[in-house]
Design a protein around this motif. Structure first.
Motif, PDB file in Angstrom:
ATOM      1  N   THR A 122      36.069 -75.378 108.289  1.00  0.00           N
ATOM      2  CA  THR A 122      36.500 -73.988 108.473  1.00  0.00           C
ATOM      3  C   THR A 122      36.171 -73.118 107.266  1.00  0.00           C
ATOM      4  O   THR A 122      36.278 -71.895 107.351  1.00  0.00           O
ATOM      5  N   THR A 123      35.767 -73.743 106.159  1.00  0.00           N
ATOM      6  CA  THR A 123      35.399 -72.992 104.955  1.00  0.00           C
ATOM      7  C   THR A 123      33.985 -73.376 104.535  1.00  0.00           C
ATOM      8  O   THR A 123      33.439 -74.397 104.980  1.00  0.00           O
TER       9      THR A 123
ATOM     10  N   ASN B 230      36.713 -81.134 107.697  1.00  0.00           N
ATOM     11  CA  ASN B 230      37.159 -79.797 108.067  1.00  0.00           C
ATOM     12  C   ASN B 230      36.107 -78.788 107.613  1.00  0.00           C
ATOM     13  O   ASN B 230      35.842 -78.649 106.422  1.00  0.00           O
TER      14      ASN B 230
ATOM     15  N   GLU C  74      42.957 -84.274 101.573  1.00  0.00           N
ATOM     16  CA  GLU C  74      43.995 -83.467 102.219  1.00  0.00           C
ATOM     17  C   GLU C  74      43.507 -82.850 103.533  1.00  0.00           C
ATOM     18  O   GLU C  74      44.316 -82.468 104.376  1.00  0.00           O
ATOM     19  N   LYS C  75      42.187 -82.746 103.714  1.00  0.00           N
ATOM     20  CA  LYS C  75      41.628 -82.055 104.875  1.00  0.00           C
ATOM     21  C   LYS C  75      40.680 -82.906 105.712  1.00  0.00           C
ATOM     22  O   LYS C  75      40.452 -82.596 106.883  1.00  0.00           O
ATOM     23  N   ASP C  76      40.084 -83.930 105.131  1.00  0.00           N
ATOM     24  CA  ASP C  76      39.042 -84.719 105.780  1.00  0.00           C
ATOM     25  C   ASP C  76      39.501 -86.167 105.955  1.00  0.00           C
ATOM     26  O   ASP C  76      40.483 -86.586 105.353  1.00  0.00           O
ATOM     27  N   SER C  77      38.753 -86.923 106.757  1.00  0.00           N
ATOM     28  CA  SER C  77      39.094 -88.336 106.912  1.00  0.00           C
ATOM     29  C   SER C  77      37.837 -89.180 107.086  1.00  0.00           C
ATOM     30  O   SER C  77      36.807 -88.715 107.581  1.00  0.00           O
TER      31      SER C  77
ATOM     32  N   GLY D 225      34.012 -76.753 102.993  1.00  0.00           N
ATOM     33  CA  GLY D 225      34.062 -77.810 103.998  1.00  0.00           C
ATOM     34  C   GLY D 225      32.692 -78.101 104.576  1.00  0.00           C
ATOM     35  O   GLY D 225      32.323 -79.258 104.779  1.00  0.00           O
TER      36      GLY D 225
ATOM     37  N   ASP E 235      37.620 -84.192 100.787  1.00  0.00           N
ATOM     38  CA  ASP E 235      38.928 -83.689 100.357  1.00  0.00           C
ATOM     39  C   ASP E 235      39.954 -84.473 101.179  1.00  0.00           C
ATOM     40  O   ASP E 235      40.066 -84.264 102.396  1.00  0.00           O
TER      41      ASP E 235
END
Length: 96
Positions: A12-13, A10, A62-65, A16, A60
């Motif tokens: 978006t930040t 992700n 929670e946000k990445d894979s 990230g 992360d």
């Protein structure tokens, strides 16, 4: 064994985007890029364990894979390539 690694980070930040660069750098050190977020890595069991650990620390969850496809040693008949981007055989002799 040949491992196909794919990732989705992700971005978006700013954090990230930093994670994306870290994941890409780790993958570049261990294999060859075949698509933007896809790498082919020829690794033994110990190398794979270290590689996977580094990647797990970089993302992360929670946000990445991350996805790992274990193609094994007899992978040549399992890969079909169509298109312009050529690759090299990681098991072939390299002439420098």
């Amino acid at each position: 064994m040949l491992i196909l690694v794919t990732y989705d980070v992700n971005t978006t930040t700013a954090e990230g985007k930093k994670r994306l660069r870290q994941v890409a750098k780790i993958c570049v050190r261990h294999g060859q890029r075949v698509q933007n977020s896809v790498f082919e890595c020829s690794l033994d069991t110990a190398q794979f364990a270290e590689f996977r650990h580094k990647l797990e620390k970089a993302i992360d969850v929670e946000k990445d894979s991350l996805r790992f496809y274990h193609l094994g040693k007899n992978y040549k008949g399992k890969i079909e390539h169509i298109g312009a981007k050529t690759t090299y055989d990681p098991e072939a002799p390299m002439i420098l």
